[in-house]
Design a protein around this motif. Structure first.
Motif, PDB file in Angstrom:
ATOM      1  N   LEU A 291      -5.266  -3.085  -8.186  1.00 36.75           N
ATOM      2  CA  LEU A 291      -3.896  -2.794  -7.190  1.00 36.75           C
ATOM      3  C   LEU A 291      -3.717  -4.132  -6.251  1.00 36.75           C
ATOM      4  CD1 LEU A 291      -1.419  -1.123  -6.366  1.00 36.75           C
ATOM      5  CD2 LEU A 291      -3.242  -0.135  -4.667  1.00 36.75           C
TER       6      LEU A 291
ATOM      7  N   HIS B 207      -0.475  -6.452  -5.684  1.00 35.64           N
ATOM      8  CA  HIS B 207      -0.063  -6.500  -4.362  1.00 35.64           C
ATOM      9  C   HIS B 207       0.067  -8.221  -4.007  1.00 35.64           C
ATOM     10  CE1 HIS B 207      -0.817  -2.298  -2.568  1.00 35.64           C
ATOM     11  NE2 HIS B 207       0.204  -2.393  -3.415  1.00 35.64           N
TER      12      HIS B 207
ATOM     13  N   ARG C 111       7.849 -10.130  -1.765  1.00 37.03           N
ATOM     14  CA  ARG C 111       8.018  -8.524  -1.422  1.00 37.03           C
ATOM     15  C   ARG C 111       7.844  -8.367   0.192  1.00 37.03           C
ATOM     16  NH1 ARG C 111       7.110  -3.208  -3.443  1.00 37.03           N
ATOM     17  NH2 ARG C 111       7.708  -2.009  -1.741  1.00 37.03           N
TER      18      ARG C 111
ATOM     19  N   ARG D 107       7.722  -4.849   2.780  1.00 41.59           N
ATOM     20  CA  ARG D 107       7.862  -3.549   2.835  1.00 41.59           C
ATOM     21  C   ARG D 107       8.330  -3.352   4.329  1.00 41.59           C
ATOM     22  NH1 ARG D 107       3.777  -4.221  -0.558  1.00 41.59           N
ATOM     23  NH2 ARG D 107       3.586  -2.771  -2.370  1.00 41.59           N
TER      24      ARG D 107
ATOM     25  N   TRP E 119      11.115   2.958  -0.016  1.00 39.22           N
ATOM     26  CA  TRP E 119      12.281   2.986  -0.999  1.00 39.22           C
ATOM     27  C   TRP E 119      13.179   1.779  -0.951  1.00 39.22           C
ATOM     28  CZ3 TRP E 119      11.969   8.994  -1.903  1.00 39.22           C
ATOM     29  CH2 TRP E 119      10.737   9.463  -2.465  1.00 39.22           C
TER      30      TRP E 119
ATOM     31  N   ARG F 265      14.035  -4.291  -2.838  1.00 33.83           N
ATOM     32  CA  ARG F 265      13.087  -5.027  -3.103  1.00 33.83           C
ATOM     33  C   ARG F 265      12.993  -6.252  -4.176  1.00 33.83           C
ATOM     34  NH1 ARG F 265       9.601  -0.469  -4.646  1.00 33.83           N
ATOM     35  NH2 ARG F 265      10.474   0.364  -2.420  1.00 33.83           N
TER      36      ARG F 265
ATOM     37  N   ASP G 230       8.428  -4.896  -7.228  1.00 29.14           N
ATOM     38  CA  ASP G 230       7.779  -3.760  -7.019  1.00 29.14           C
ATOM     39  C   ASP G 230       6.805  -3.715  -8.361  1.00 29.14           C
ATOM     40  OD1 ASP G 230       6.646  -1.660  -5.881  1.00 29.14           O
ATOM     41  OD2 ASP G 230       7.929  -0.109  -6.999  1.00 29.14           O
TER      42      ASP G 230
ATOM     43  N   ASP H  93       3.847  -1.123  -9.597  1.00 32.69           N
ATOM     44  CA  ASP H  93       3.240   0.458  -9.458  1.00 32.69           C
ATOM     45  C   ASP H  93       2.085   0.554 -10.375  1.00 32.69           C
ATOM     46  OD1 ASP H  93       4.718   0.792  -6.979  1.00 32.69           O
ATOM     47  OD2 ASP H  93       6.018   2.177  -8.133  1.00 32.69           O
ATOM     48  N   LEU H  94       0.923   1.119 -10.104  1.00 35.87           N
ATOM     49  CA  LEU H  94      -0.094   1.433 -11.069  1.00 35.87           C
ATOM     50  C   LEU H  94       0.238   2.705 -11.586  1.00 35.87           C
ATOM     51  CD1 LEU H  94      -2.811   0.465 -12.541  1.00 35.87           C
ATOM     52  CD2 LEU H  94      -3.708   0.817 -10.595  1.00 35.87           C
TER      53      LEU H  94
ATOM     54  N   PRO I  71      -4.354   8.098  -0.197  1.00 31.05           N
ATOM     55  CA  PRO I  71      -3.251   7.625  -0.343  1.00 31.05           C
ATOM     56  C   PRO I  71      -2.769   6.043  -0.547  1.00 31.05           C
ATOM     57  CG  PRO I  71      -3.747   8.590   1.822  1.00 31.05           C
ATOM     58  CD  PRO I  71      -4.890   8.740   0.859  1.00 31.05           C
ATOM     59  N   ARG I  72      -4.025   5.555  -0.628  1.00 29.81           N
ATOM     60  CA  ARG I  72      -4.145   4.062  -0.489  1.00 29.81           C
ATOM     61  C   ARG I  72      -3.924   3.887  -2.214  1.00 29.81           C
ATOM     62  NH1 ARG I  72      -4.325  -0.653   2.387  1.00 29.81           N
ATOM     63  NH2 ARG I  72      -5.530   0.729   3.976  1.00 29.81           N
ATOM     64  N   LEU I  73      -4.569   4.314  -3.024  1.00 28.25           N
ATOM     65  CA  LEU I  73      -4.316   4.513  -4.385  1.00 28.25           C
ATOM     66  C   LEU I  73      -4.413   6.020  -5.143  1.00 28.25           C
ATOM     67  CD1 LEU I  73      -4.013   2.833  -6.825  1.00 28.25           C
ATOM     68  CD2 LEU I  73      -6.455   2.551  -6.902  1.00 28.25           C
ATOM     69  N   THR I  74      -3.138   6.130  -5.466  1.00 25.04           N
ATOM     70  CA  THR I  74      -3.218   7.702  -6.194  1.00 25.04           C
ATOM     71  C   THR I  74      -3.095   7.553  -7.694  1.00 25.04           C
ATOM     72  OG1 THR I  74      -2.039   8.196  -3.939  1.00 25.04           O
ATOM     73  CG2 THR I  74      -2.239   9.681  -5.910  1.00 25.04           C
TER      74      THR I  74
ATOM     75  N   HIS J 203       0.078   7.696 -11.076  1.00 21.97           N
ATOM     76  CA  HIS J 203       0.929   7.628  -9.980  1.00 21.97           C
ATOM     77  C   HIS J 203       1.669   8.611  -9.685  1.00 21.97           C
ATOM     78  CE1 HIS J 203       4.542   6.425  -7.934  1.00 21.97           C
ATOM     79  NE2 HIS J 203       4.084   5.051  -7.442  1.00 21.97           N
TER      80      HIS J 203
ATOM     81  N   ARG K 286       4.616   9.988  -8.974  1.00 21.37           N
ATOM     82  CA  ARG K 286       5.887  10.297  -9.117  1.00 21.37           C
ATOM     83  C   ARG K 286       6.467   9.689 -10.688  1.00 21.37           C
ATOM     84  NH1 ARG K 286       5.142  10.004  -4.182  1.00 21.37           N
ATOM     85  NH2 ARG K 286       4.908   7.617  -3.796  1.00 21.37           N
TER      86      ARG K 286
ATOM     87  N   ARG L 218       9.872  10.153 -13.425  1.00 28.94           N
ATOM     88  CA  ARG L 218      11.016   8.936 -13.212  1.00 28.94           C
ATOM     89  C   ARG L 218      11.622   8.379 -14.599  1.00 28.94           C
ATOM     90  NH1 ARG L 218       7.975   5.530  -8.379  1.00 28.94           N
ATOM     91  NH2 ARG L 218       9.260   6.481  -6.541  1.00 28.94           N
TER      92      ARG L 218
END
Ligand code: ATP
Ligand code: PH2
Length: 321
Positions: A202, A206, A214, A216, A220, A223, A226, A228-229, A246-249, A252, A254, A258
């Motif tokens: 991750l 970043h 990028r 932040r 949402w 951007r 982006d 996402d892992l 929360p730093r790495l869920t 993912h 969601r 999606r």
């Protein structure tokens, strides 16, 4: 030297002592003896140093408890095996890149006067598959979103600790969530293979986002890039990493809902599977459950140049005929 992207920081826990029943001889299995274990973890401590938050590092208390459970747990013949099991437990933590484990057996039946006998194993991660969703809906310099995605995937491919195994078609998708009136997105999915820990992967994602400017500012919001892992490891083998931090869920939280992730992912890997609350589900089934109307797949280019197709007959002329 550490391989590129692998943490150089260390957490060290020395001298975890307990009584165990490991050993080849019957009297060792019957009477037990002391075992002492040292553990050294390679973990990137930058985030924890900045945040002062335990969630950003590895809790040495958890490591100590796991070591003691192994010392006091199921007897093994060899200290080598005990060290291997302790190392595997440590590598199950998403932030650990490498581990060094030393098991001391100071009362071992050596047969001569001695100070200590010990084994040391050094273990890093075996390369595993990882799934990364890429998206962009702002230009970056003179590059449009789809071009930026291509450049970002190229940057991932140049990283010495990452191998790009497959990449999907780039889809165009209507923005989901976030401020109104955003430009449409370009989205794609990349299948990687890496021996970096999830946390280090991750961090490298970043770094690539940052190289493409990028920012932040709004959740949402629009951007330039982006990354996402989506998944780390193979859920089909029950070997994916799950994390609620929360730093790495992980996976993912969601991704399963999606269409702009599922549709390109299925293009890159028709056999793809994702862990969800309902178990490990084929991505094809998840895609069948979501609304795909906002996601447009560009037409495939013609396989070979051929004669131009015959023009449609002019409707006015046909009527006159
Ligand atoms: N699996 C993950 N992949 C990427 N970021 C994650 C993941 N899990 C947690 N995060 C955290 O989410 C934070 C916000 O990430 P980001 O700005 O990319 O979110 P987003 O792409 O706008 O929204 P979403 O997470 O819904 O895709 C990051 O700081 C990151 O630490
Ligand atoms: N269409 C689309 N919508 C989004 C996207 C995205 O990549 N594509 N990313 C988001 C947060 O990551 C939020 N909404």
């Amino acid at each position: 030297m550490s391989p590129a992207g692998t943490a150089r920081d260390r957490i060290v826990l020395r001298g975890v002592r307990g009584r165990g029943f490991h050993g080849v001889f019957e009297h060792e299995r019957r009477e037990g003896q002391d075992f002492v274990v040292d553990v050294e973890l390679a973990v990137d401590l930058t985030a924890a140093g900045a945040s002062d938050d335990l969630a950003d590092t590895v809790n040495y208390g958890e490591i100590g408890a796991a070591v003691l459970a192994r010392i006091e747990g199921e007897p093994q013949d060899l200290v080598e095996r005990l060290a291997e099991l302790v190392a595997a437990d440590a590598l199950a933590h998403a932030a650990v890149d490498e581990v060094t484990v030393t098991v001391h057996k100071p009362q071992a039946p050596v047969g001569v006067p001695f100070d200590d006998v010990l084994v040391t194993v050094v273990r890093s991660r075996a390369p595993v598959p990882a799934v990364v969703a890429v998206g962009a809906n702002l230009p970056w310099g003179s590059s449009g979103p789809a071009e930026t995605l291509a450049s970002a995937v190229e940057a991932l491919g140049h990283h010495p600790a990452l191998a790009v195994e497959a990449r999907s078609v780039v889809v165009e998708s209507d923005p989901v969530g976030g401020p109104p009136d955003q430009p449409v997105f370009a989205n794609a999915v990349v299948l990687l293979r890496t021996a970096l820990s999830p946390a280090s992967l991750l961090r490298e994602l970043h770094a690539v986002e940052a190289a493409f400017d990028r920012r932040r500012e709004v959740r949402w919001g629009a951007r330039t890039l982006d990354l996402d892992l989506v998944q780390y490891g193979d859920p089909g083998q029950d070997a994916d990493v799950r994390s609620a931090s929360p730093r790495l869920t992980l996976p993912h939280p969601r991704a399963h809902e999606r269409a702009f992730v599922l549709l390109p992912w299925l293009d890159a890997d028709p056999e793809a599977r994702l862990r969800t609350d309902d178990g490990v589900v084929p991505v094809a089934d998840l895609l069948a459950r979501v609304d795909t109307t906002g996601v447009r797949v560009p037409p495939r280019p013609a396989v070979a140049d051929g004669p131009d197709p015959a023009p449609d007959p002019d409707p006015d002329e046909s009527e006159q005929a």
